[in-house]
Every structure is written in structure tokens, then in C-alpha cells.
Design an enzyme around this catalytic site. Structure first.
Site, mmCIF file in Angstrom:
data_model
loop_
_atom_site.group_PDB
_atom_site.id
_atom_site.type_symbol
_atom_site.label_atom_id
_atom_site.label_comp_id
_atom_site.label_asym_id
_atom_site.label_seq_id
_atom_site.Cartn_x
_atom_site.Cartn_y
_atom_site.Cartn_z
ATOM 1 N N ASP A 221 22.632 23.522 87.086
ATOM 2 C CA ASP A 221 21.192 23.755 86.984
ATOM 3 C C ASP A 221 20.806 25.199 87.306
ATOM 4 O O ASP A 221 19.635 25.527 87.469
ATOM 5 C CB ASP A 221 20.413 22.793 87.885
ATOM 6 C CG ASP A 221 20.789 22.930 89.361
ATOM 7 O OD1 ASP A 221 21.585 23.833 89.711
ATOM 8 O OD2 ASP A 221 20.292 22.127 90.173
ATOM 9 N N HIS B 41 21.544 27.091 89.981
ATOM 10 C CA HIS B 41 21.240 27.518 91.350
ATOM 11 C C HIS B 41 22.345 28.409 91.902
ATOM 12 O O HIS B 41 23.520 28.231 91.603
ATOM 13 C CB HIS B 41 20.986 26.318 92.263
ATOM 14 C CG HIS B 41 22.204 25.504 92.593
ATOM 15 N ND1 HIS B 41 22.497 24.300 91.981
ATOM 16 C CD2 HIS B 41 23.209 25.708 93.482
ATOM 17 C CE1 HIS B 41 23.614 23.802 92.479
ATOM 18 N NE2 HIS B 41 24.073 24.648 93.396
ATOM 19 N N GLU C 58 18.139 25.800 95.342
ATOM 20 C CA GLU C 58 17.919 24.812 94.303
ATOM 21 C C GLU C 58 16.767 25.222 93.376
ATOM 22 O O GLU C 58 15.980 26.112 93.707
ATOM 23 C CB GLU C 58 17.604 23.455 94.952
ATOM 24 C CG GLU C 58 18.662 22.960 95.929
ATOM 25 C CD GLU C 58 19.889 22.374 95.255
ATOM 26 O OE1 GLU C 58 20.205 22.774 94.115
ATOM 27 O OE2 GLU C 58 20.537 21.513 95.865
#
Length: 270
Positions: free
Chosen positions: A141, A143, A148
Site C-alpha cells: 500500500d 507505506h 500507514e
């Protein structure tokens, strides 16, 4: 931002290991002039660490006058736990090189005051003169460390709650038991990484392709924290062919063309 495209993970690891060793050697560190490295954990840097161990054992590079700061650590895992990042770093790297253990810095996920631990970490980085080269990997994702999606791009070292996506992804290291993965971690911030003189990100595998396309072909977005690399004057991504599948053909050809003289891993050695 530079994009170095290698055919596979092994060549990525060799290129990055040679680049890091070449940077240290050129810097020529000493007792009063230490080279400061920011280091990651996870599967992405393992090949790089193997290459650096090889170059150290061959006497090409020494880590005697290097100071290291790791990106993150789980909260609540004992340092000797096989999945703690203390354990990872010593077993995969530190135990095999000539580094002075007094200059290894890893966040303490069992500190009595976690907020104070994070503040002290930032202060120690500053006292060291700042990080010369920060190396990182990313999650699918996008990160960086445990920053995050949605993390502030101006964030510093702090306590961070992990997303379920990260917990599920990391469960492969905990016998695929999501309940065994810690829910919180200590992590350097996005700004902590960007404050380094130079930042190098390793991106490999088809599962990272979307994240790579976001940082290379789209704009700054805190939902993909790796995109913050766009703001750094000396940012490098080293990736493999598999991770480029969502990039435009023209983008891939452009970077291969302008970096053609730098694609040979051996060219990174002095």
C-alpha cells in the site's frame, strides 16, 4: 528522483549493496566523522545486507565508523523474539560486520514511556549530525516504515497503530497467525526519512507495482506515503522489472535511457 530498474531481486540487491558501500567508502568516515545510515527490516533489504556483508568480509568497506538508526520496532515484543526487529538486524546484518555495537540504534518497543522513547530517538539522530543515507522498503500500500496510509507527510518518530492490511501482510512472519502480530509499533516519521541527506527506496515484486506507479507517475498523496519521495532532492528508487508492470512503457524506457550508464551494479563500486 532517480529510478534504477534492474531485471530481478538479486540484481536490485547487488546494485543497492554496491551503492551503499560505495557511498561509505567515498565518505571515508572516521572517529570524528561518522557515516550515519538509516536502515530497514523486512524481506526487501535482506539481499542488500548479504551483499554488504560480502563486501565487508572482502575488506572493500568497513562499518567501524558507521552509526545506524533503524526505521521501526514492534511494541511489546522482547528484543530476543525471532520477529523483533532487534533480532532481525543482528541476525541478518550486525552480527556479520565490523560495526561497533555502541553505535547501533533501534527503537525500544518495551520502553516504559513510549512517547519519550520516540522523542529521544529524534534527538539522538540530531546529535549524530543527521542521517547521511536512509534506506527503506515499502508495503504493497506504499507505506514507508510503519507510516500507514493517511500518515502526515510531516510526521516524526512516534507510536503508530497498524492497519489490518499491514497486520495480515506481516502475519506471514508469525506462522500466518494475525492474532500474534502486534497491533502497534514505534516508527520514524515520513519527515524523519525526508530529513536525511539522501533516501534510497527498494521496491521489488509484482505486488508492489501499484505503489511504484503511484510514486513515479502520480502526485503527492498521503495515502501513499512513499510518494513523499517526490519532495526529496536526492531520492532514488531501485526496482525490478516485475514491479514496473503498472508503469507506462514510455516511463520505463525513459528511465532506462537516462540511467543506462548506471544500471550495471559493478559501476556503483569505487
Amino acid at each position: 528522483m532517480r529510478l534504477i530498474i534492474q531485471p530481478n531481486y538479486e540484481k536490485v540487491s547487488e546494485w543497492v549493496g554496491n551503492y551503499v558501500a560505495g557511498k561509505i567508502k567515498k565518505y571515508n568516515p572516521g572517529p570524528q566523522n561518522r557515516f550515519v545510515l538509516g536502515l530497514p527490516t523486512g524481506s526487501s533489504p535482506i539481499g542488500m545486507y548479504k551483499q554488504l556483508i560480502k563486501l565487508n568480509q572482502e575488506k572493500y568497506v568497513s562499518f567501524k565508523y558507521c552509526t545506524t538508526f533503524n526505521m521501526d520496532e514492534y511494541v511489546g515484543l522482547a528484543e530476543e523474539h525471532p520477529q523483533s526487529y532487534h533480532y532481525f538486524m543482528h541476525s541478518n546484518f550486525f552480527n556479520h560486520i565490523d560495526i561497533n555495537k555502541d553505535y547501533i540504534n533501534i527503537l525500544n518497543g518495551n520502553a516504559p514511556d513510549l512517547e519519550a522513547e520516540c522523542e529521544a530517538y529524534e534527538e539522538k539522530i540530531a546529535r549524530s549530525g543527521g542521517i547521511n543515507l536512509f534506506i527503506g522498503g515499502i508495503g504493497p500500500d506504499g507505506h514507508i516504515a510503519f507510516n500507514e496510509p493517511g500518515s502526515s507527510l510531516g510526521s516524526l518518530t512516534r507510536v503508530k497503530t497498524l492497519t489490518m492490511d499491514t497486520i495480515i501482510a506481516n502475519s506471514r512472519f508469525f506462522d500466518n497467525d494475525v492474532n500474534a502480530v502486534p497491533r502497534t509499533a514505534l516508527t520514524v516519521g515520513v519527515k524523519t526519512v525526508l530529513d536525511a541527506d539522501e533516501v534510497l527506496i527498494i521496491i521489488t515484486g509484482h505486488q508492489k507495482a501499484r505503489a511504484l506507479s503511484k510514486v513515479v507517475e502520480e502526485g503527492l498523496n498521503h495515502m501513499w506515503t512513499v510518494s513523499a519521495l517526490q519532495m526529496h532532492p536526492k531520492g532514488i528508487i531501485v526496482c525490478d522489472d516485475a514491479s514496473t508492470v503498472e508503469l507506462r512503457v514510455g516511463t520505463v524506457n525513459y528511465f532506462k535511457d537516462i540511467e543506462s550508464e548506471n544500471l550495471d551494479p559493478e559501476s556503483q563500486l569505487i
